[in-house]
Design a protein around this motif. Sequence first.
Motif, PDB file in Angstrom:
ATOM      1  N   ILE B  94       0.884  -1.160   0.000  1.00 31.32           N
ATOM      2  CA  ILE B  94       0.000   0.000   0.000  1.00 31.32           C
ATOM      3  C   ILE B  94       0.923   1.213   0.000  1.00 31.32           C
ATOM      4  O   ILE B  94       1.638   1.455   0.971  1.00 31.32           O
ATOM      5  CB  ILE B  94      -0.941   0.046   1.214  1.00 31.32           C
ATOM      6  N   ILE B  98      -1.663   6.411  -0.756  1.00 32.49           N
ATOM      7  CA  ILE B  98      -2.915   5.719  -0.454  1.00 32.49           C
ATOM      8  C   ILE B  98      -3.075   5.604   1.058  1.00 32.49           C
ATOM      9  O   ILE B  98      -4.163   5.801   1.608  1.00 32.49           O
ATOM     10  CB  ILE B  98      -2.938   4.325  -1.097  1.00 32.49           C
ATOM     11  N   GLY B 103      -6.722   4.523   2.614  1.00 31.32           N
ATOM     12  CA  GLY B 103      -7.156   3.475   1.704  1.00 31.32           C
ATOM     13  C   GLY B 103      -6.348   2.202   1.862  1.00 31.32           C
ATOM     14  O   GLY B 103      -5.364   2.153   2.593  1.00 31.32           O
ATOM     15  N   ASN B 104      -6.767   1.158   1.177  1.00 30.63           N
ATOM     16  CA  ASN B 104      -6.039  -0.106   1.224  1.00 30.63           C
ATOM     17  C   ASN B 104      -5.826  -0.670  -0.172  1.00 30.63           C
ATOM     18  O   ASN B 104      -5.705  -1.876  -0.350  1.00 30.63           O
ATOM     19  CB  ASN B 104      -6.740  -1.122   2.120  1.00 30.63           C
ATOM     20  N   LYS B 105      -5.709   0.187  -1.170  1.00 28.90           N
ATOM     21  CA  LYS B 105      -5.426  -0.233  -2.539  1.00 28.90           C
ATOM     22  C   LYS B 105      -4.025  -0.837  -2.583  1.00 28.90           C
ATOM     23  O   LYS B 105      -3.057  -0.231  -2.133  1.00 28.90           O
ATOM     24  CB  LYS B 105      -5.509   0.965  -3.471  1.00 28.90           C
ATOM     25  N   LEU B 106      -3.915  -2.028  -3.160  1.00 26.30           N
ATOM     26  CA  LEU B 106      -2.650  -2.739  -3.225  1.00 26.30           C
ATOM     27  C   LEU B 106      -2.002  -2.579  -4.593  1.00 26.30           C
ATOM     28  O   LEU B 106      -2.680  -2.651  -5.616  1.00 26.30           O
ATOM     29  CB  LEU B 106      -2.853  -4.230  -2.962  1.00 26.30           C
TER      30      LEU B 106
END
Lengths: 113, 118
Positions: B94, B98, B103-106
Motif C-alpha cells: 500500500i 494511499i 485506503g487499502n489499494k494494493l
Amino acid sequence: DAGVTQSPTHLIKTRGQQVTLRCSPKSGHDTVSWYQQALGQGPQFIFQYYEEEERQRGNFPDRFSGHQFPNYSSELNVNALLLGDSALYLCASSLGGRDSPLHFGNGTRLTVT
Amino acid sequence: AQSVSQHNHHVILSEAASLELGCNYSYGGTVNLFWYVQYPGQHLQLLLKYFSGDPLVKGIKGFEAEFIKSKFSFNLRKPSVQWSDTAEYFCAVIPPGILTGGGNKLTFGTGTQLKVEL
C-alpha cells in the motif's frame, strides 16, 4: 472456502461486446475492490467501492465501470471489449480501512475473441 | 515509475530446501507490505503483513518476512519448504499516498512461481 464469491467463473465474449461480472463480499465486509490479472502479471487495481460509491480508481479507461448495491455486492462492467481485456478479474472485499486485509475471490476468467 | 519488483519469476527447489523470495519497492515514505500466495486453482490468500513495529514478521505455514527499510525490501523466507508450498507468491504494497488517505489499494509485484520437487 473463499468467503468472496464471484460469478461467472469463465466467460467468452467477442470484441466490441459488453460484459458484467458479479461479486458477493465476505460476510461482514462493506468494501469491494476489483483487480485485473493479465497472464503472467500481478493483479492491477481497477477501482474500489464503499457505501455504494467509487472511492478509488486505478489507471483504467472509462469503459470499466462498476456498481455497489445496498447489500454490499458489486458488479464490474466493461464496455466495447478489446482483445487486451482478456484476463482474470478478481474481486476482493474488506472492512474498508487500511488495516483491513483484502480477502479475494477465485476470480472470473474473461476471454475476448 | 514507482513499483514493486519481484526479481525471481520462477524458482524450483527440492523439499527441505530453504526459500528466500525477493521483493523490492520504490516508494519513499511509510508503506504497508504484504505477501500473498495463490495455490493452484485457489484464490489469493494473505501469508503475512507488515504495518509497523518488529521488522521480522511471522505468517502462516512457517513463512516469515523481513522489512529492511534502508534497502526498500521485504523478502519472504521459509527454512524448509514442502511440496505443498508449490504456488505463486505475490508481494504487494500500500503506497504512501494511499495510506495517508486511509485506503487499502494494493500495488502488486509480478509474482514468483515456486515449484517444490519431491
